[in-house]
Design an enzyme around this catalytic site. Structure first.
Site: not given
Length: 355
Positions: A51, A53, A76, A85, A201, A208, A297
């Site tokens: 992590h 820290e 944490c 941490c 498509d 890119r 939807s």
């Protein structure tokens, strides 16, 4: 600029270096300051790695005892893939800890700060909190709901059409706008498209035009009938998740990607079950690049958190592919102008403020 804000800005810059590599973990950066000088920097580089820290403490150029630690997310206090941490912070006799925002993970949620205070470490919260929250808004939403944060991209003509019809590829926006869209792709865990978009498509759905990581490509193929000759099934540029009807298929790994079964509702894959299934796969931020049917939807089920509405300066004649209706519930959160297009970033009014 306030000194604490200045250091937290550096923390956020470091945190962003982990984008595309740490999910479903949040992006976290850390800076150690002693005698008004930065003595150590670090960030969470990849899922399962140290992590921020710990990384910063390991990178210190001098003894960190008595120093100030700046981090955008609460340290944490739990054992996961790495030790807590807070233990490392306590062991190194840090004097003050400045935190951007609280970790809403129920296993942490203030307990990391509590452990630090028990060891007589001063803790200051809400340092540049709005920016810290925004950086990991997908993570916070995922922790709270189990669903990814859903962004919809809509590109429309100035007379309100997304295309001529559903069977024709129509280019709406310019090259500079496309580069901006690719930046957005690099900031999400997955891109969702419908069957028709892929058929018509034949997109790559990759990053890119700028530097960045490719998100997972999530393709709706309800009955598994898309041709295997499509680009997405052959370029090996990104992981594929194929969403299919759970009544006919089981979850499986195939040469073209993972097939993920989803419930059906109103003859379409159920948007809520799509998000639930993707959330279980660790998708915390999702970009929908589909057509009006797919977008509507999700709108109907109130499942969209953010809309990127691109509008061209040009009209589209003899078109019938109407753009989804964005009602007054949505508020402009940010705006941008391009050479031939404009962008409005919109959220529901209640989402324009941090929870």
């Amino acid at each position: 600029m306030d000194m604490h804000i200045q250091y937290m800005e550096r923390v956020l810059d470091l945190a962003k270096l982990g984008r595309g590599n740490v999910s479903p973990n949040p992006m976290v950066g850390c800076v150690l300051v002693k005698n008004n000088k930065i003595i150590g920097e670090g960030y969470h580089k990849s899922f399962g790695a140290a992590h921020a820290e710990v990384d910063a403490l390991n990178n210190c150029i001098e003894d960190p005892s008595g120093s100030d630690l700046y981090v955008n997310l609460e340290p944490c206090n739990i054992f996961s893939k790495t030790p807590p941490c807070v233990n490392k912070i306590i062991e190194n006799s840090i004097k003050n800890v400045y935190v951007g925002c609280i970790d809403k993970n129920p296993e942490v949620n203030g307990l990391g700060i509590q452990e630090l205070k028990k060891s007589n470490i001063n803790v200051f919260t809400d340092i540049n909190s709005k920016k810290c929250y925004e950086l990991n808004i997908g993570f916070f939403n995922w922790i709270k709901t189990g669903y990814p944060w859903v962004i919809v991209k809509i590109a429309q003509s100035n007379n309100g059409f997304m295309g001529v019809d559903s069977n024709t590829t129509t280019l709406i926006t310019g090259l500079d706008t496309n580069s901006f869209s690719h930046k957005l792709r690099s900031e999400v865990d997955g891109i969702l498209v419908g069957t028709k978009t892929v058929e018509v498509d034949n997109p790559s759905l990759t990053v890119r035009n700028i530097a960045g990581s490719n998100p997972s490509r999530i393709i709706i193929d309800t009955n598994r009938k898309l041709p295997l000759t499509l680009k997405i099934f052959n370029d090996n540029e990104a992981d594929n998740i194929i969403l299919c009807n759970k009544n006919n298929f089981n979850e499986s790994k195939t040469p073209i990607g993972v097939c993920l079964p989803v419930a059906v509702k109103d003859n379409l894959l159920d948007p809520k079950d799509i998000l639930k299934s993707l959330g279980k796969k660790g998708i915390t931020k999702l970009l929908i690049e589909g057509g009006p049917t797919l977008i509507n939807s999700f709108l109907k089920e109130n499942l969209i958190n953010e809309i990127y509405l691109y509008t061209s300066n040009d009209s589209l004649n003899n078109a019938n592919l109407q753009s989804p209706d964005i009602n007054e519930e949505w508020e402009v959160f940010n705006e941008n102008e391009f050479e031939n297009d404009s962008l409005k970033i919109m959220r529901k009014k209640e989402l324009c403020l941090q929870d």
